[in-house]
Design an enzyme around this catalytic site. Structure first.
Site, PDB file in Angstrom:
ATOM      1  N   ASN A  76      11.243  51.283  64.743  1.00 39.25           N
ATOM      2  CA  ASN A  76      12.060  50.630  63.855  1.00 39.25           C
ATOM      3  C   ASN A  76      12.885  49.712  64.370  1.00 39.25           C
ATOM      4  O   ASN A  76      13.662  49.847  65.023  1.00 39.25           O
ATOM      5  CB  ASN A  76      12.885  51.749  62.943  1.00 39.25           C
ATOM      6  N   THR A  79      18.912  63.155  55.417  1.00 39.11           N
ATOM      7  CA  THR A  79      19.133  63.840  56.814  1.00 39.11           C
ATOM      8  C   THR A  79      17.935  63.324  57.821  1.00 39.11           C
ATOM      9  O   THR A  79      18.201  63.606  59.001  1.00 39.11           O
ATOM     10  CB  THR A  79      19.185  65.468  56.728  1.00 39.11           C
ATOM     11  N   LYS A 101      -3.708  52.204  62.704  1.00 38.54           N
ATOM     12  CA  LYS A 101      -3.048  51.721  63.807  1.00 38.54           C
ATOM     13  C   LYS A 101      -3.531  52.546  65.076  1.00 38.54           C
ATOM     14  O   LYS A 101      -4.046  52.315  66.244  1.00 38.54           O
ATOM     15  CB  LYS A 101      -1.574  51.839  63.934  1.00 38.54           C
ATOM     16  N   VAL A 152      14.599  49.905  55.201  1.00 38.58           N
ATOM     17  CA  VAL A 152      16.106  50.710  54.952  1.00 38.58           C
ATOM     18  C   VAL A 152      16.992  49.851  55.132  1.00 38.58           C
ATOM     19  O   VAL A 152      17.953  49.499  54.563  1.00 38.58           O
ATOM     20  CB  VAL A 152      16.116  52.112  55.553  1.00 38.58           C
ATOM     21  N   PRO A 207       8.675  60.748  57.570  1.00 39.28           N
ATOM     22  CA  PRO A 207       8.852  61.363  58.633  1.00 39.28           C
ATOM     23  C   PRO A 207      10.336  61.946  58.738  1.00 39.28           C
ATOM     24  O   PRO A 207      10.798  61.106  58.314  1.00 39.28           O
ATOM     25  CB  PRO A 207       8.307  60.488  59.628  1.00 39.28           C
ATOM     26  N   ARG A 208      10.378  63.055  58.939  1.00 41.70           N
ATOM     27  CA  ARG A 208      11.732  63.687  59.016  1.00 41.70           C
ATOM     28  C   ARG A 208      12.640  63.301  60.024  1.00 41.70           C
ATOM     29  O   ARG A 208      13.996  63.271  59.969  1.00 41.70           O
ATOM     30  CB  ARG A 208      11.657  65.295  58.829  1.00 41.70           C
ATOM     31  N   ARG A 268       0.174  57.083  53.507  1.00 40.70           N
ATOM     32  CA  ARG A 268       0.665  56.121  54.585  1.00 40.70           C
ATOM     33  C   ARG A 268      -0.351  56.075  55.384  1.00 40.70           C
ATOM     34  O   ARG A 268      -0.006  55.455  56.410  1.00 40.70           O
ATOM     35  CB  ARG A 268       1.920  56.853  55.186  1.00 40.70           C
ATOM     36  N   TYR A 306      -1.950  52.922  57.077  1.00 44.05           N
ATOM     37  CA  TYR A 306      -1.214  52.228  58.250  1.00 44.05           C
ATOM     38  C   TYR A 306      -1.200  53.293  59.451  1.00 44.05           C
ATOM     39  O   TYR A 306      -1.684  52.754  60.473  1.00 44.05           O
ATOM     40  CB  TYR A 306       0.352  51.975  57.506  1.00 44.05           C
TER      41      TYR A 306
HETATM   42  N1  LIG Z   1       9.375  46.074  62.029  1.00 49.25           N
HETATM   43  C1  LIG Z   1       9.320  47.303  62.744  1.00 49.25           C
HETATM   44  O1  LIG Z   1       9.877  48.237  62.659  1.00 49.25           O
HETATM   45  C2  LIG Z   1       7.939  47.598  63.323  1.00 49.25           C
HETATM   46  C3  LIG Z   1       7.615  48.980  63.641  1.00 49.25           C
HETATM   47  C4  LIG Z   1       6.323  49.349  64.313  1.00 49.25           C
HETATM   48  C5  LIG Z   1       5.446  48.457  64.355  1.00 49.25           C
HETATM   49  N2  LIG Z   1       5.452  47.225  63.922  1.00 49.25           N
HETATM   50  C6  LIG Z   1       4.285  46.312  63.832  1.00 49.25           C
HETATM   51  O2  LIG Z   1       4.867  44.974  64.450  1.00 49.25           O
HETATM   52  C7  LIG Z   1       4.225  43.875  63.669  1.00 49.25           C
HETATM   53  C8  LIG Z   1       4.962  43.151  62.924  1.00 49.25           C
HETATM   54  O3  LIG Z   1       5.878  43.734  62.050  1.00 49.25           O
HETATM   55  P1  LIG Z   1       6.994  42.868  61.136  1.00 49.25           P
HETATM   56  O4  LIG Z   1       8.140  44.075  61.085  1.00 49.25           O
HETATM   57  O5  LIG Z   1       7.371  41.594  61.771  1.00 49.25           O
HETATM   58  O6  LIG Z   1       6.317  42.817  59.710  1.00 49.25           O
HETATM   59  P2  LIG Z   1       5.828  41.602  58.809  1.00 49.25           P
HETATM   60  O7  LIG Z   1       5.488  42.153  57.465  1.00 49.25           O
HETATM   61  O8  LIG Z   1       7.197  40.603  58.951  1.00 49.25           O
HETATM   62  O9  LIG Z   1       4.928  40.414  59.500  1.00 49.25           O
HETATM   63  C9  LIG Z   1       3.528  40.926  59.468  1.00 49.25           C
HETATM   64  C10 LIG Z   1       3.065  39.538  59.356  1.00 49.25           C
HETATM   65  O10 LIG Z   1       1.420  39.695  59.626  1.00 49.25           O
HETATM   66  C11 LIG Z   1       0.852  38.970  58.572  1.00 49.25           C
HETATM   67  N3  LIG Z   1      -0.341  39.423  58.179  1.00 49.25           N
HETATM   68  C12 LIG Z   1      -0.477  40.562  57.399  1.00 49.25           C
HETATM   69  N4  LIG Z   1      -1.744  40.816  57.071  1.00 49.25           N
HETATM   70  C13 LIG Z   1      -2.561  39.610  57.645  1.00 49.25           C
HETATM   71  C14 LIG Z   1      -3.799  39.386  57.801  1.00 49.25           C
HETATM   72  N5  LIG Z   1      -4.763  40.209  57.334  1.00 49.25           N
HETATM   73  N6  LIG Z   1      -4.242  38.319  58.450  1.00 49.25           N
HETATM   74  C15 LIG Z   1      -3.098  37.156  59.007  1.00 49.25           C
HETATM   75  N7  LIG Z   1      -1.860  37.967  58.921  1.00 49.25           N
HETATM   76  C16 LIG Z   1      -1.491  38.957  58.186  1.00 49.25           C
HETATM   77  C17 LIG Z   1       1.952  38.810  57.385  1.00 49.25           C
HETATM   78  O11 LIG Z   1       1.807  37.785  56.517  1.00 49.25           O
HETATM   79  C18 LIG Z   1       3.245  38.399  58.094  1.00 49.25           C
HETATM   80  O12 LIG Z   1       3.631  37.397  58.629  1.00 49.25           O
HETATM   81  C19 LIG Z   1       3.243  44.681  62.660  1.00 49.25           C
HETATM   82  O13 LIG Z   1       2.009  44.757  63.355  1.00 49.25           O
HETATM   83  C20 LIG Z   1       3.782  46.017  62.682  1.00 49.25           C
HETATM   84  O14 LIG Z   1       2.931  46.996  62.176  1.00 49.25           O
HETATM   85  C21 LIG Z   1       6.934  46.777  63.280  1.00 49.25           C
HETATM   86  O1  LIG Z   2      16.177  51.915  50.408  1.00 51.38           O
HETATM   87  C1  LIG Z   2      15.873  52.895  51.153  1.00 51.38           C
HETATM   88  C2  LIG Z   2      14.726  52.679  51.939  1.00 51.38           C
HETATM   89  C3  LIG Z   2      14.283  53.703  52.894  1.00 51.38           C
HETATM   90  N1  LIG Z   2      15.045  54.906  53.011  1.00 51.38           N
HETATM   91  C4  LIG Z   2      14.666  55.614  53.858  1.00 51.38           C
HETATM   92  O2  LIG Z   2      14.811  55.319  55.283  1.00 51.38           O
HETATM   93  C5  LIG Z   2      13.980  55.784  56.306  1.00 51.38           C
HETATM   94  C6  LIG Z   2      13.020  54.337  57.052  1.00 51.38           C
HETATM   95  O3  LIG Z   2      12.192  54.069  55.945  1.00 51.38           O
HETATM   96  P1  LIG Z   2      11.622  52.479  55.901  1.00 51.38           P
HETATM   97  O4  LIG Z   2      10.955  52.009  54.946  1.00 51.38           O
HETATM   98  O5  LIG Z   2      12.824  51.407  56.620  1.00 51.38           O
HETATM   99  O6  LIG Z   2      10.401  52.726  57.226  1.00 51.38           O
HETATM  100  P2  LIG Z   2       9.720  53.747  58.061  1.00 51.38           P
HETATM  101  O7  LIG Z   2      10.590  54.290  59.281  1.00 51.38           O
HETATM  102  O8  LIG Z   2       9.367  54.917  57.048  1.00 51.38           O
HETATM  103  O9  LIG Z   2       8.370  53.210  58.464  1.00 51.38           O
HETATM  104  C7  LIG Z   2       8.615  52.234  59.159  1.00 51.38           C
HETATM  105  O10 LIG Z   2       8.251  52.547  60.514  1.00 51.38           O
HETATM  106  C8  LIG Z   2       7.901  51.983  61.623  1.00 51.38           C
HETATM  107  C9  LIG Z   2       6.955  50.661  61.291  1.00 51.38           C
HETATM  108  O11 LIG Z   2       5.742  50.850  62.005  1.00 51.38           O
HETATM  109  C10 LIG Z   2       7.224  50.101  59.939  1.00 51.38           C
HETATM  110  O12 LIG Z   2       7.908  49.095  60.207  1.00 51.38           O
HETATM  111  C11 LIG Z   2       7.453  51.107  58.861  1.00 51.38           C
HETATM  112  O13 LIG Z   2       6.250  51.776  58.579  1.00 51.38           O
HETATM  113  C12 LIG Z   2      12.967  56.472  55.539  1.00 51.38           C
HETATM  114  O14 LIG Z   2      13.356  57.964  55.619  1.00 51.38           O
HETATM  115  C13 LIG Z   2      13.265  56.176  53.963  1.00 51.38           C
HETATM  116  O15 LIG Z   2      13.365  57.326  53.125  1.00 51.38           O
HETATM  117  C14 LIG Z   2      16.128  54.999  52.309  1.00 51.38           C
HETATM  118  O16 LIG Z   2      16.823  55.784  52.520  1.00 51.38           O
HETATM  119  N2  LIG Z   2      16.651  54.261  51.361  1.00 51.38           N
END
Ligand SMILES: NC(=O)c1ccc[n+]([C@@H]2O[C@H](COP(=O)([O-])OP(=O)(O)OC[C@H]3O[C@@H](n4cnc5c(N)ncnc54)[C@H](O)[C@@H]3O)[C@@H](O)[C@H]2O)c1
Ligand SMILES: O=c1ccn([C@@H]2O[C@H](COP(=O)(O)OP(=O)(O)O[C@H]3OC[C@@H](O)[C@H](O)[C@H]3O)[C@@H](O)[C@H]2O)c(=O)[nH]1
Length: 314
Positions: free
Chosen positions: A173, A207, A148, A186, A271-272, A141, A144
């Protein structure tokens, strides 16, 4: 105000664009390479005089004139960010450097969407911004998580060295309409599985916890952070915490009570526990989430039903 949204064709980015476009004084430019995003998410704006969409990879420099940069570009689902880890780290490091270079050249304010994953598998619960985290630097992981973390470092170094105006959001999330149906995260997995009549795949042990924020709350928090006076980092997330088994039970109850819950193998370094301490967001931004999980899930269900072509039975 001319605003660049990198990653604006993605899930959070496209909702952010919708909100920014509501203000008639804003011009919005999206730069996206469509790795996980799609033009479909922006179809209502294509052709609009205040909107522009550029196919662009942020690992390459971008020369435009803007006042603000929301820098979201980066795959967010673990399946997609682990698919090409070298590209993920390049996106986080070189991509953020390029956007900081742009901010420096044109004097723009830049906001980075960092993540709760900077806390790794946290040993402090809930997580305040002062916690430095527990991240495996060589794990699957880390492209990522560490990517970040470096992006945050670059933001602060540009701020201290060049006086760039920075904002850092640590997003927890987030879920809602327009998530990719096969995104792999998820909430989207469980809703798609429940609608397709497939078992809900809970990864062991079930859990482990997450705290889920509805996307409209997230967008509101990001805009407040950009417009406010604080650099952050600020946690933006919903402190309502659930185990993955609880989430599966809730989806089952709300969407398809007949569906099975199946325990499957997990992935390394999952992550737990995860829950934001949002005291700082409340105090500095006057922000807190409004949408509860039980109210947000049906809104996402509706969107998934229409995209999957599964109408609701009465
Ligand atoms: N959704 C979440 O739960 C979550 C949690 C923590 C952080 N974030 C952050 O928020 C942001 C958006 O997440 P999201 O859930 O919308 O994800 P997403 O995957 O739907 O969106 C990411 C976008 O970035 C674009 N992208 C990826 N690599 C690129 C590159 N090299 N150049 C140009 N575009 C690129 C993708 O095509 C996509 O449109 C990300 O930076 C992610 O790390 C999201
Ligand atoms: O089908 C599934 C998918 C995932 N999971 C569990 O659900 C939890 C959440 O998993 P996700 O894949 O949705 O996302 P994670 O929380 O691991 O990571 C996310 O964290 C925050 C953001 O930066 C990103 O959107 C993503 O990395 C994990 O514990 C995973 O084991 C399931 O139990 N079933």
């Amino acid at each position: 105000m001319r605003i660049l949204v990198t990653g604006g064709a993605g899930f959070i980015g496209s909702h952010l664009v919708d909100k920014l476009m509501e203000n008639e004084k804003n011009e919005v430019i999206v730069a996206d390479n469509y790795f996980t995003g799609s033009k479909d998410n922006l179809k209502k704006w294509i052709g609009h005089p205040r909107f522009e969409l550029i196919r662009h990879d942020v690992t390459e420099p971008l020369l435009i004139e803007v006042d603000q940069i929301y820098h979201l570009a980066c795959p967010a689902s673990p399946i997609f960010y682990k698919y090409n880890p070298v590209k993920t780290i390049k996106t986080n490091v070189i991509g953020t450097l390029n956007m900081l270079g742009l901010a420096k050249r044109v004097g723009a304010r830049i906001l980075l969407t960092s993540t709760s994953e900077v806390y790794g598998d946290p040993l402090i619960h809930p997580q305040p911004e002062t916690y430095w985290g527990n991240v495996n630097p060589i794990g699957v992981r880390s492209c990522y998580d560490e990517g970040k973390r470096v992006a945050e470092t670059l933001m602060f170094d540009y701020h201290r060295q060049h006086g760039i105006q920075i904002r850092i959001a640590r997003i927890f999330n987030t879920y809602g309409p327009r998530m990719n149906i096969d995104d792999g995260r998820v909430v989207s997995n469980f809703i798609a599985q429940a609608l397709r009549g497939e078992p809900l795949t809970v990864q062991k042990p079930g859990t482990q916890t997450r705290s889920f924020c509805y996307v409209s709350d997230m967008v509101d928090g990001l805009i407040r952070l950009m417009e406010g006076e604080n650099t952050g980092p600020v946690n933006i997330g919903n402190p309502g915490e659930f185990t993955m088994l609880e989430l599966a039970e809730t989806v089952k109850e709300l969407i398809n009570p007949e569906i099975e819950i199946k325990m499957v193998e997990n992935t390394p370094d999952d992550p737990r526990q995860r829950k934001p301490d949002i005291s700082k967001a409340k105090e500095l931004l006057g922000w807190e989430p409004k949408v509860k999980l039980r109210d947000g899930l049906p809104l996402m269900e509706e969107d998934f039903r229409s995209r999957l072509g599964v109408p609701k039975r009465n």
